[in-house]
Design a protein around this motif. Structure first.
Motif, mmCIF file in Angstrom:
data_model
loop_
_atom_site.group_PDB
_atom_site.id
_atom_site.type_symbol
_atom_site.label_atom_id
_atom_site.label_comp_id
_atom_site.label_asym_id
_atom_site.label_seq_id
_atom_site.Cartn_x
_atom_site.Cartn_y
_atom_site.Cartn_z
ATOM 1 N N ASP A 198 -45.859 -46.137 -44.536
ATOM 2 C CA ASP A 198 -44.895 -46.425 -45.603
ATOM 3 C C ASP A 198 -45.291 -47.684 -46.351
ATOM 4 O O ASP A 198 -45.205 -47.741 -47.591
ATOM 5 C CB ASP A 198 -43.493 -46.580 -45.021
ATOM 6 N N ALA A 199 -45.745 -48.698 -45.625
ATOM 7 C CA ALA A 199 -46.156 -49.955 -46.270
ATOM 8 C C ALA A 199 -47.379 -49.733 -47.150
ATOM 9 O O ALA A 199 -47.483 -50.318 -48.245
ATOM 10 C CB ALA A 199 -46.452 -51.008 -45.204
ATOM 11 N N LEU A 200 -48.301 -48.888 -46.698
ATOM 12 C CA LEU A 200 -49.496 -48.606 -47.490
ATOM 13 C C LEU A 200 -49.123 -47.851 -48.768
ATOM 14 O O LEU A 200 -49.658 -48.139 -49.848
ATOM 15 C CB LEU A 200 -50.496 -47.799 -46.663
ATOM 16 N N LEU A 201 -48.206 -46.908 -48.665
ATOM 17 C CA LEU A 201 -47.745 -46.194 -49.857
ATOM 18 C C LEU A 201 -47.014 -47.125 -50.813
ATOM 19 O O LEU A 201 -47.160 -47.021 -52.039
ATOM 20 C CB LEU A 201 -46.831 -45.041 -49.452
ATOM 21 N N ALA A 202 -46.224 -48.044 -50.277
ATOM 22 C CA ALA A 202 -45.526 -49.009 -51.131
ATOM 23 C C ALA A 202 -46.529 -49.886 -51.878
ATOM 24 O O ALA A 202 -46.342 -50.206 -53.068
ATOM 25 C CB ALA A 202 -44.587 -49.870 -50.293
ATOM 26 N N GLU A 203 -47.607 -50.266 -51.201
ATOM 27 C CA GLU A 203 -48.668 -51.043 -51.850
ATOM 28 C C GLU A 203 -49.316 -50.235 -52.969
ATOM 29 O O GLU A 203 -49.600 -50.755 -54.061
ATOM 30 C CB GLU A 203 -49.724 -51.445 -50.814
ATOM 31 N N ALA A 204 -49.530 -48.948 -52.714
ATOM 32 C CA ALA A 204 -50.126 -48.077 -53.725
ATOM 33 C C ALA A 204 -49.190 -47.904 -54.924
ATOM 34 O O ALA A 204 -49.638 -47.911 -56.084
ATOM 35 C CB ALA A 204 -50.449 -46.718 -53.110
ATOM 36 N N GLU A 205 -47.908 -47.755 -54.670
ATOM 37 C CA GLU A 205 -46.934 -47.618 -55.763
ATOM 38 C C GLU A 205 -46.922 -48.867 -56.637
ATOM 39 O O GLU A 205 -46.895 -48.769 -57.877
ATOM 40 C CB GLU A 205 -45.553 -47.357 -55.173
ATOM 41 N N ALA A 206 -46.967 -50.030 -56.018
ATOM 42 C CA ALA A 206 -46.995 -51.273 -56.779
ATOM 43 C C ALA A 206 -48.276 -51.386 -57.597
ATOM 44 O O ALA A 206 -48.262 -51.826 -58.755
ATOM 45 C CB ALA A 206 -46.858 -52.466 -55.837
ATOM 46 N N SER A 207 -49.387 -50.958 -57.004
ATOM 47 C CA SER A 207 -50.666 -50.974 -57.708
ATOM 48 C C SER A 207 -50.627 -50.067 -58.932
ATOM 49 O O SER A 207 -51.117 -50.425 -60.011
ATOM 50 C CB SER A 207 -51.784 -50.517 -56.755
ATOM 51 N N ALA A 208 -50.026 -48.891 -58.775
ATOM 52 C CA ALA A 208 -49.926 -47.959 -59.906
ATOM 53 C C ALA A 208 -49.049 -48.523 -61.016
ATOM 54 O O ALA A 208 -49.367 -48.391 -62.199
ATOM 55 C CB ALA A 208 -49.384 -46.624 -59.414
ATOM 56 N N ARG A 209 -47.943 -49.145 -60.637
ATOM 57 C CA ARG A 209 -47.059 -49.719 -61.651
ATOM 58 C C ARG A 209 -47.779 -50.807 -62.449
ATOM 59 O O ARG A 209 -47.619 -50.901 -63.674
ATOM 60 C CB ARG A 209 -45.792 -50.277 -60.996
ATOM 61 N N ARG A 210 -48.586 -51.612 -61.768
ATOM 62 C CA ARG A 210 -49.357 -52.649 -62.481
ATOM 63 C C ARG A 210 -50.368 -52.010 -63.428
ATOM 64 O O ARG A 210 -50.534 -52.439 -64.570
ATOM 65 C CB ARG A 210 -50.069 -53.562 -61.481
ATOM 66 N N ALA A 211 -51.054 -50.972 -62.952
ATOM 67 C CA ALA A 211 -52.085 -50.323 -63.764
ATOM 68 C C ALA A 211 -51.502 -49.666 -65.000
ATOM 69 O O ALA A 211 -52.144 -49.610 -66.060
ATOM 70 C CB ALA A 211 -52.836 -49.294 -62.921
ATOM 71 N N LEU A 212 -50.265 -49.169 -64.869
ATOM 72 C CA LEU A 212 -49.647 -48.421 -65.967
ATOM 73 C C LEU A 212 -48.685 -49.255 -66.807
ATOM 74 O O LEU A 212 -48.013 -48.721 -67.693
ATOM 75 C CB LEU A 212 -48.919 -47.202 -65.406
ATOM 76 N N ALA A 213 -48.634 -50.543 -66.535
ATOM 77 C CA ALA A 213 -47.708 -51.410 -67.278
ATOM 78 C C ALA A 213 -48.084 -51.513 -68.743
ATOM 79 O O ALA A 213 -47.207 -51.647 -69.613
ATOM 80 C CB ALA A 213 -47.668 -52.798 -66.643
ATOM 81 N N GLU A 214 -49.383 -51.434 -69.046
ATOM 82 C CA GLU A 214 -49.820 -51.646 -70.416
ATOM 83 C C GLU A 214 -50.634 -50.494 -70.977
ATOM 84 O O GLU A 214 -51.133 -50.596 -72.102
ATOM 85 C CB GLU A 214 -50.625 -52.950 -70.507
ATOM 86 N N GLN A 215 -50.805 -49.417 -70.213
ATOM 87 C CA GLN A 215 -51.529 -48.267 -70.742
ATOM 88 C C GLN A 215 -51.037 -46.988 -70.086
ATOM 89 O O GLN A 215 -50.457 -47.010 -69.008
ATOM 90 C CB GLN A 215 -53.038 -48.424 -70.539
ATOM 91 N N LYS A 216 -51.279 -45.880 -70.769
ATOM 92 C CA LYS A 216 -50.856 -44.588 -70.260
ATOM 93 C C LYS A 216 -51.823 -44.110 -69.191
ATOM 94 O O LYS A 216 -53.001 -44.471 -69.195
ATOM 95 C CB LYS A 216 -50.785 -43.578 -71.399
ATOM 96 N N VAL A 217 -51.312 -43.248 -68.304
ATOM 97 C CA VAL A 217 -52.126 -42.801 -67.184
ATOM 98 C C VAL A 217 -53.387 -42.084 -67.645
ATOM 99 O O VAL A 217 -54.463 -42.258 -67.054
ATOM 100 C CB VAL A 217 -51.294 -41.900 -66.227
ATOM 101 N N ASP A 218 -53.305 -41.305 -68.737
ATOM 102 C CA ASP A 218 -54.480 -40.534 -69.143
ATOM 103 C C ASP A 218 -55.541 -41.378 -69.836
ATOM 104 O O ASP A 218 -56.622 -40.865 -70.157
ATOM 105 C CB ASP A 218 -54.088 -39.332 -70.011
ATOM 106 N N THR A 219 -55.255 -42.672 -70.049
ATOM 107 C CA THR A 219 -56.273 -43.561 -70.625
ATOM 108 C C THR A 219 -56.963 -44.416 -69.571
ATOM 109 O O THR A 219 -57.921 -45.129 -69.891
ATOM 110 C CB THR A 219 -55.661 -44.479 -71.697
ATOM 111 N N LEU A 220 -56.499 -44.375 -68.322
ATOM 112 C CA LEU A 220 -57.218 -45.059 -67.251
ATOM 113 C C LEU A 220 -58.620 -44.464 -67.152
ATOM 114 O O LEU A 220 -58.791 -43.247 -67.228
ATOM 115 C CB LEU A 220 -56.480 -44.910 -65.921
ATOM 116 N N SER A 221 -59.620 -45.309 -66.975
ATOM 117 C CA SER A 221 -61.010 -44.866 -67.144
ATOM 118 C C SER A 221 -61.398 -43.684 -66.263
ATOM 119 O O SER A 221 -62.021 -42.725 -66.736
ATOM 120 C CB SER A 221 -61.970 -46.034 -66.903
ATOM 121 N N HIS A 222 -61.034 -43.707 -64.976
ATOM 122 C CA HIS A 222 -61.458 -42.614 -64.102
ATOM 123 C C HIS A 222 -60.627 -41.362 -64.342
ATOM 124 O O HIS A 222 -61.133 -40.240 -64.252
ATOM 125 C CB HIS A 222 -61.388 -43.039 -62.632
#
Length: 241
Positions: free
Chosen positions: A47-71
């Motif tokens: 659960d803690a690892l998933l929470a870390e991943a959720e926070a990471s995703a929110r940071r990544a998507l704060a300023e750009q849309k998901v389909d513009t992330l490079s990978h």
């Protein structure tokens, strides 16, 4: 229980058809085979690892849309190259990132771990029950005749990939359609799975070093799921890596 050498022998039989590299010469796959897993429900660590991943995703998507992330963008282009529509059939990474903002699913600790690593490293990552495979995994462009067992409206159905579609398969049929879109029922992870196969996919601009880092972190977390874990890795790419 399989030894690391036995797992390595299985992985060494894995192959990628030349037609796949003609489509995307930059493609690399890093496969992990793991035995000795002790099944268990989601726990505090997963659960803690998933929470870390959720926070990471929110940071990544704060300023750009998901389909513009490079990978993500690279995989959308790869899907279009073999005729898939990325807005209709999203690669596994994009699908998870779109769910992360509102919360990733808690399934069991094995599935939780690999979903979290996928999001944290922004890499498509599939997990399957290796004991249900018939022969070694192969990545090919489909003829359209291969069977793929899935479910529709609660019923088991057999589908077939589109001709030219990129699919993972074994001797019995397709195990994952559209490269990393949907896994089949036959080889999917179960709550009782003790031997698993993980496939980590990379396209440029993701580096091979970053691919290895994701695999190593996955291995670290999987090593905590039993007292006698055996893990083997195998990297595949276009020519010498």
């Amino acid at each position: 229980m399989s030894t690391t050498a036995q797992l390595q022998e299985v992985l060494d039989g894995t192959s990628i058809d030349a037609a796949v590299f003609e489509l995307r010469p930059d493609y690399r796959a890093l496969l992990l085979a793991v035995d000795g897993l002790v099944p268990g429900p989601s726990d505090e660590a997963s659960d803690a690892l998933l929470a870390e991943a959720e926070a990471s995703a929110r940071r990544a998507l704060a300023e750009q849309k998901v389909d513009t992330l490079s990978h993500v963008a690279a995989w959308r282009q790869a899907y279009q190259a073999f005729g898939a529509k990325p807005n209709r059939t999203r690669n596994s990474l994009e699908a998870l990132l779109r769910r992360a903002a509102t919360g990733l699913p808690r399934v069991n600790r094995l599935t939780d771990i690999y979903n979290a690593i996928s999001v944290l490293h922004q890499i498509p990552l599939g997990g399957e029950d290796l004991s249900r495979y018939s022969g070694a995994p192969r990545l090919v462009r489909a003829t359209g005749q291969e069977p793929f067992d899935t479910a529709a409206n609660g019923e088991i159905v057999i589908e077939h990939p589109e001709p030219g579609e990129v699919v993972w398969c074994d001797e019995e049929g397709v195990t994952c359609r559209r490269w990393n879109w949907r896994q089949g029922r036959r080889t999917q992870l179960q709550d009782e799975t003790t031997t698993a196969l993980f496939i980590l996919d990379a396209l440029d601009p993701l580096s091979t070093e970053a691919l290895r880092e994701a695999a190593n972190e996955l291995s670290t977390h999987l090593s905590g799921l039993g007292p006698d874990i055996a893990i083997a890795q195998h990297l595949l790419g276009n020519g010498q890596l």
